[in-house]
Design a protein around this motif. Structure first.
Motif, PDB file in Angstrom:
ATOM      1  N   LEU A 164      25.961 -47.024  12.103  1.00  0.00           N
ATOM      2  CA  LEU A 164      26.962 -46.268  10.967  1.00  0.00           C
ATOM      3  C   LEU A 164      28.186 -47.094  11.190  1.00  0.00           C
ATOM      4  CD1 LEU A 164      27.322 -44.149   9.090  1.00  0.00           C
ATOM      5  CD2 LEU A 164      27.946 -42.546  11.010  1.00  0.00           C
ATOM      6  N   VAL A 165      28.775 -47.394   9.762  1.00  0.00           N
ATOM      7  CA  VAL A 165      30.127 -48.035  10.158  1.00  0.00           C
ATOM      8  C   VAL A 165      30.802 -47.069   8.907  1.00  0.00           C
ATOM      9  CG1 VAL A 165      31.455 -50.185   9.217  1.00  0.00           C
ATOM     10  CG2 VAL A 165      29.517 -50.128  10.491  1.00  0.00           C
ATOM     11  N   GLY A 177      35.913 -56.418   3.463  1.00  0.00           N
ATOM     12  CA  GLY A 177      36.042 -56.225   4.784  1.00  0.00           C
ATOM     13  C   GLY A 177      35.129 -55.707   5.633  1.00  0.00           C
ATOM     14  N   ALA A 178      34.460 -54.553   5.087  1.00  0.00           N
ATOM     15  CA  ALA A 178      33.537 -53.771   5.674  1.00  0.00           C
ATOM     16  C   ALA A 178      32.396 -54.626   5.772  1.00  0.00           C
ATOM     17  CB  ALA A 178      33.396 -52.415   5.060  1.00  0.00           C
ATOM     18  N   LEU A 179      31.996 -55.054   4.353  1.00  0.00           N
ATOM     19  CA  LEU A 179      30.603 -55.847   4.419  1.00  0.00           C
ATOM     20  C   LEU A 179      30.652 -56.922   5.311  1.00  0.00           C
ATOM     21  CD1 LEU A 179      29.919 -55.661   0.445  1.00  0.00           C
ATOM     22  CD2 LEU A 179      28.740 -54.164   2.506  1.00  0.00           C
ATOM     23  N   ARG A 180      31.873 -57.573   5.250  1.00  0.00           N
ATOM     24  CA  ARG A 180      31.960 -58.850   6.396  1.00  0.00           C
ATOM     25  C   ARG A 180      31.474 -58.320   7.829  1.00  0.00           C
ATOM     26  NH1 ARG A 180      30.685 -63.521   3.760  1.00  0.00           N
ATOM     27  NH2 ARG A 180      32.245 -63.755   1.986  1.00  0.00           N
ATOM     28  N   TYR A 181      32.154 -57.287   8.243  1.00  0.00           N
ATOM     29  CA  TYR A 181      31.826 -56.645   9.429  1.00  0.00           C
ATOM     30  C   TYR A 181      30.258 -56.550   9.551  1.00  0.00           C
ATOM     31  CZ  TYR A 181      31.386 -53.962  13.535  1.00  0.00           C
ATOM     32  OH  TYR A 181      31.315 -53.383  14.747  1.00  0.00           O
ATOM     33  N   CYS A 182      29.539 -55.777   8.633  1.00  0.00           N
ATOM     34  CA  CYS A 182      28.131 -55.550   8.488  1.00  0.00           C
ATOM     35  C   CYS A 182      27.357 -56.736   8.623  1.00  0.00           C
ATOM     36  CB  CYS A 182      27.807 -54.509   7.385  1.00  0.00           C
ATOM     37  SG  CYS A 182      28.409 -52.991   7.306  1.00  0.00           S
ATOM     38  N   GLU A 183      27.971 -57.885   8.274  1.00  0.00           N
ATOM     39  CA  GLU A 183      27.255 -59.096   8.381  1.00  0.00           C
ATOM     40  C   GLU A 183      26.993 -59.383   9.734  1.00  0.00           C
ATOM     41  OE1 GLU A 183      27.601 -62.853   5.468  1.00  0.00           O
ATOM     42  OE2 GLU A 183      29.559 -61.748   5.390  1.00  0.00           O
ATOM     43  N   THR A 184      27.902 -59.257  10.644  1.00  0.00           N
ATOM     44  CA  THR A 184      27.895 -59.420  11.999  1.00  0.00           C
ATOM     45  C   THR A 184      26.901 -58.729  12.952  1.00  0.00           C
ATOM     46  OG1 THR A 184      29.639 -57.749  12.810  1.00  0.00           O
ATOM     47  CG2 THR A 184      30.360 -60.155  12.016  1.00  0.00           C
ATOM     48  N   LEU A 185      26.361 -57.471  12.094  1.00  0.00           N
ATOM     49  CA  LEU A 185      25.481 -56.611  12.719  1.00  0.00           C
ATOM     50  C   LEU A 185      23.883 -57.003  12.504  1.00  0.00           C
ATOM     51  CD1 LEU A 185      27.073 -53.379  12.344  1.00  0.00           C
ATOM     52  CD2 LEU A 185      27.423 -54.679  14.186  1.00  0.00           C
ATOM     53  N   ASP A 198      38.272 -47.827   5.405  1.00  0.00           N
ATOM     54  CA  ASP A 198      38.892 -47.781   4.377  1.00  0.00           C
ATOM     55  C   ASP A 198      39.698 -49.065   4.355  1.00  0.00           C
ATOM     56  OD1 ASP A 198      40.887 -47.524   6.765  1.00  0.00           O
ATOM     57  OD2 ASP A 198      40.905 -45.511   6.280  1.00  0.00           O
ATOM     58  N   THR A 199      40.996 -49.480   4.745  1.00  0.00           N
ATOM     59  CA  THR A 199      41.282 -50.656   5.014  1.00  0.00           C
ATOM     60  C   THR A 199      41.222 -51.243   6.431  1.00  0.00           C
ATOM     61  OG1 THR A 199      43.654 -49.790   5.584  1.00  0.00           O
ATOM     62  CG2 THR A 199      43.494 -50.592   3.354  1.00  0.00           C
ATOM     63  N   SER A 200      40.706 -50.293   7.314  1.00  0.00           N
ATOM     64  CA  SER A 200      40.123 -50.721   8.609  1.00  0.00           C
ATOM     65  C   SER A 200      38.653 -50.409   8.704  1.00  0.00           C
ATOM     66  CB  SER A 200      40.808 -50.027   9.735  1.00  0.00           C
ATOM     67  OG  SER A 200      42.162 -50.349   9.686  1.00  0.00           O
ATOM     68  N   VAL A 201      37.851 -51.046   9.730  1.00  0.00           N
ATOM     69  CA  VAL A 201      36.809 -50.658   9.858  1.00  0.00           C
ATOM     70  C   VAL A 201      36.303 -50.047  11.230  1.00  0.00           C
ATOM     71  CG1 VAL A 201      34.223 -51.755  10.085  1.00  0.00           C
ATOM     72  CG2 VAL A 201      35.835 -52.685   8.515  1.00  0.00           C
ATOM     73  N   VAL A 202      35.471 -48.959  11.333  1.00  0.00           N
ATOM     74  CA  VAL A 202      35.235 -48.261  12.600  1.00  0.00           C
ATOM     75  C   VAL A 202      33.622 -48.042  12.612  1.00  0.00           C
ATOM     76  CG1 VAL A 202      35.607 -46.022  13.936  1.00  0.00           C
ATOM     77  CG2 VAL A 202      37.378 -46.854  12.388  1.00  0.00           C
ATOM     78  N   VAL A 228      18.823 -50.375   9.787  1.00  0.00           N
ATOM     79  CA  VAL A 228      19.544 -49.989   8.830  1.00  0.00           C
ATOM     80  C   VAL A 228      20.899 -49.761   9.070  1.00  0.00           C
ATOM     81  CG1 VAL A 228      19.628 -47.753   7.251  1.00  0.00           C
ATOM     82  CG2 VAL A 228      17.402 -48.661   8.083  1.00  0.00           C
ATOM     83  N   ILE A 229      21.733 -50.267   8.229  1.00  0.00           N
ATOM     84  CA  ILE A 229      23.254 -50.510   8.437  1.00  0.00           C
ATOM     85  C   ILE A 229      23.754 -49.580   7.366  1.00  0.00           C
ATOM     86  CG2 ILE A 229      25.435 -51.740   8.547  1.00  0.00           C
ATOM     87  CD1 ILE A 229      23.415 -54.164   9.781  1.00  0.00           C
ATOM     88  N   ILE A 230      24.349 -48.576   7.495  1.00  0.00           N
ATOM     89  CA  ILE A 230      24.883 -47.470   6.706  1.00  0.00           C
ATOM     90  C   ILE A 230      26.521 -47.767   6.700  1.00  0.00           C
ATOM     91  CG2 ILE A 230      25.116 -45.309   5.924  1.00  0.00           C
ATOM     92  CD1 ILE A 230      22.673 -44.616   7.238  1.00  0.00           C
ATOM     93  N   CYS A 231      26.807 -48.573   5.636  1.00  0.00           N
ATOM     94  CA  CYS A 231      28.430 -48.699   5.672  1.00  0.00           C
ATOM     95  C   CYS A 231      29.107 -47.518   4.612  1.00  0.00           C
ATOM     96  CB  CYS A 231      28.514 -50.251   5.066  1.00  0.00           C
ATOM     97  SG  CYS A 231      30.239 -50.506   4.973  1.00  0.00           S
ATOM     98  N   VAL A 232      30.085 -46.752   4.967  1.00  0.00           N
ATOM     99  CA  VAL A 232      30.414 -45.743   4.193  1.00  0.00           C
ATOM    100  C   VAL A 232      32.063 -45.751   4.049  1.00  0.00           C
ATOM    101  CG1 VAL A 232      30.439 -43.096   3.935  1.00  0.00           C
ATOM    102  CG2 VAL A 232      28.776 -44.266   5.290  1.00  0.00           C
ATOM    103  N   ASP A 233      32.482 -45.724   2.611  1.00  0.00           N
ATOM    104  CA  ASP A 233      33.762 -45.695   2.166  1.00  0.00           C
ATOM    105  C   ASP A 233      34.144 -44.172   2.351  1.00  0.00           C
ATOM    106  OD1 ASP A 233      36.161 -45.183   0.707  1.00  0.00           O
ATOM    107  OD2 ASP A 233      35.326 -46.270  -1.047  1.00  0.00           O
TER     108      ASP A 233
END
Length: 375
Positions: free
Chosen positions: A249-250, A283-291, A253-257, A215-220
């Motif tokens: 957990l990710v 950008g955040a979803l693209r990072y989540c793809e790598t996970l 904003d304009t950066s991804v942590v 489960v990858i939770i990606c939060v704005d």
């Protein structure tokens, strides 16, 4: 006669000391003079530049004699808890009394609750030393209380499928075995009253799963998503303690942590949040793809109002790629107790057409939705 005095005193509190044709306090059952001081200390700010002029009109119990710590003390002593919390919120949100959260003595006196949690998260960049440490205690206490509440709702939906061959001590309508309950209580049927008397109620058991889902939770983390950010952090911590899921957990904003290393500690997660800035959902979803390692056993939970600030083409492309990989994608426009969102409806509709599950959910609804997929 006494009731009339009490009514007049309450009207006096509501009108304030500078109203036309002032009403004076009479002897009453409550310390109205002190209560008036507390109200005036806060709400006289409504007058702005007119405040000094109004002070010249007379009156007693000058609110300027109060300091912020003494105001907090009197507020908590004289008013009901719910009223005090509303006034504290007004002080922070409406009148920008940031000293409430930058003075250790003041912060120590405030009641830890979700509204205070939101305020300290918004203003923690202003805090240093002892105040920052006290802030961490506020975050810890409220996060623990919220975790305790949500855990009771979330765990049953994710810890296992119904086992219809074993009993369960968990007495929940969701687990009720109605057929067995009727069958085992038929001997207690009252023929005359034509009623079935229940001597014992039976419930289904649950079997744990040992093959975890990812489960990858990606939060704005934009300011408008504050309630959802808090609930996301707490839910990630609950999920991380379950054998059924492996959680990442990710926040962005304009950066991804990537906060996956802190996912079991909601306090550390919340203290890492830096509210504000732009929004790069793509950008955040693209990072989540790598996970994503096993798409068929992966759920990506995007928590955002869907207002993309960088590239809509990249955002929609990422949604399409995640869905086509075989992973499940749910875009939550709100994740809190009210689930009453403000969001980009055009983006939501397009994501839905691309195969994402889109909507606002309460934490329990999200857990139930995930439970159906994992079953």
């Amino acid at each position: 006669m006494r009731d009339e005095k009490e009514i007049l005193n309450r009207w006096r509190l509501a009108l304030g000391r500078y109203a036309e044709g002032p009403v004076h306090f009479s002897e009453g059952s409550l310390p109205y003079g002190e209560m008036d001081q507390v109200l005036e200390f806060l709400y006289s700010r409504e007058y702005g530049e007119e405040q000094e002029i109004r002070k010249d009109r007379g009156g007693s119990g000058d609110p300027s004699s109060l300091t912020v710590p003494s105001w907090i003390e009197k507020l908590r002593r004289l008013f009901p808890k719910s009223t005090a919390e509303i006034m504290e919120r007004h002080a922070l949100e409406k009148y920008n009394m940031t000293e409430l959260l930058t003075d250790p003595e003041v912060l120590k006196r405030m009641e830890p609750n979700r509204e205070l949690l939101k305020m300290v998260l918004e203003l923690k960049s202003m805090m240093k030393g002892p105040v920052l440490e006290m802030t961490r205690e506020v975050v810890k206490k409220v996060a623990e209380e919220l975790t305790k509440e949500l855990e009771q709702e979330i765990r049953p939906a994710l810890t296992g499928r119904m086992d219809r061959f074993s009993g369960s001590p968990v007495r929940s309508m969701r687990n009720l075995d109605i057929k067995k309950t009727i069958r085992m209580n038929l001997k207690h049927y009252d023929v005359e009253k034509r009623q079935l008397l229940l001597d014992q109620v039976y419930f289904y058991g649950r079997l744990k799963r040992h093959s975890p889902w990812n489960v990858i939770i990606c939060v704005d983390e934009s300011g408008s998503m504050m309630d959802s950010v808090i609930h996301s952090a707490v839910m990630a911590g609950i999920f991380a303690r379950l054998p059924v899921v492996d959680v990442k957990l990710v926040i962005f904003d304009t950066s991804v942590v990537d906060l996956s290393g802190y996912v079991e500690d909601p306090v550390e997660t919340l203290m890492s949040i830096q509210l504000g800035g732009g929004t790069d959902i793509g950008g955040a979803l693209r990072y989540c793809e790598t996970l994503i390692e096993a798409p068929a056993r992966t759920i990506v939970v995007l928590v955002s109002d869907l207002y993309e600030g960088v590239s809509q083409a990249n955002m929609y492309g990422a949604v399409k790629d995640i869905v086509e990989s075989g992973a499940r994608l749910v875009a939550l426009t709100a994740l809190d107790r009210q689930a009453d969102p403000v969001y980009d409806r055009n983006a939501a509709e397009k994501m839905a057409r691309l195969g994402a599950h889109v909507g606002a959910m309460t934490p329990e609804q999200l857990a139930e939705w995930m439970g159906k997929i994992i079953a």
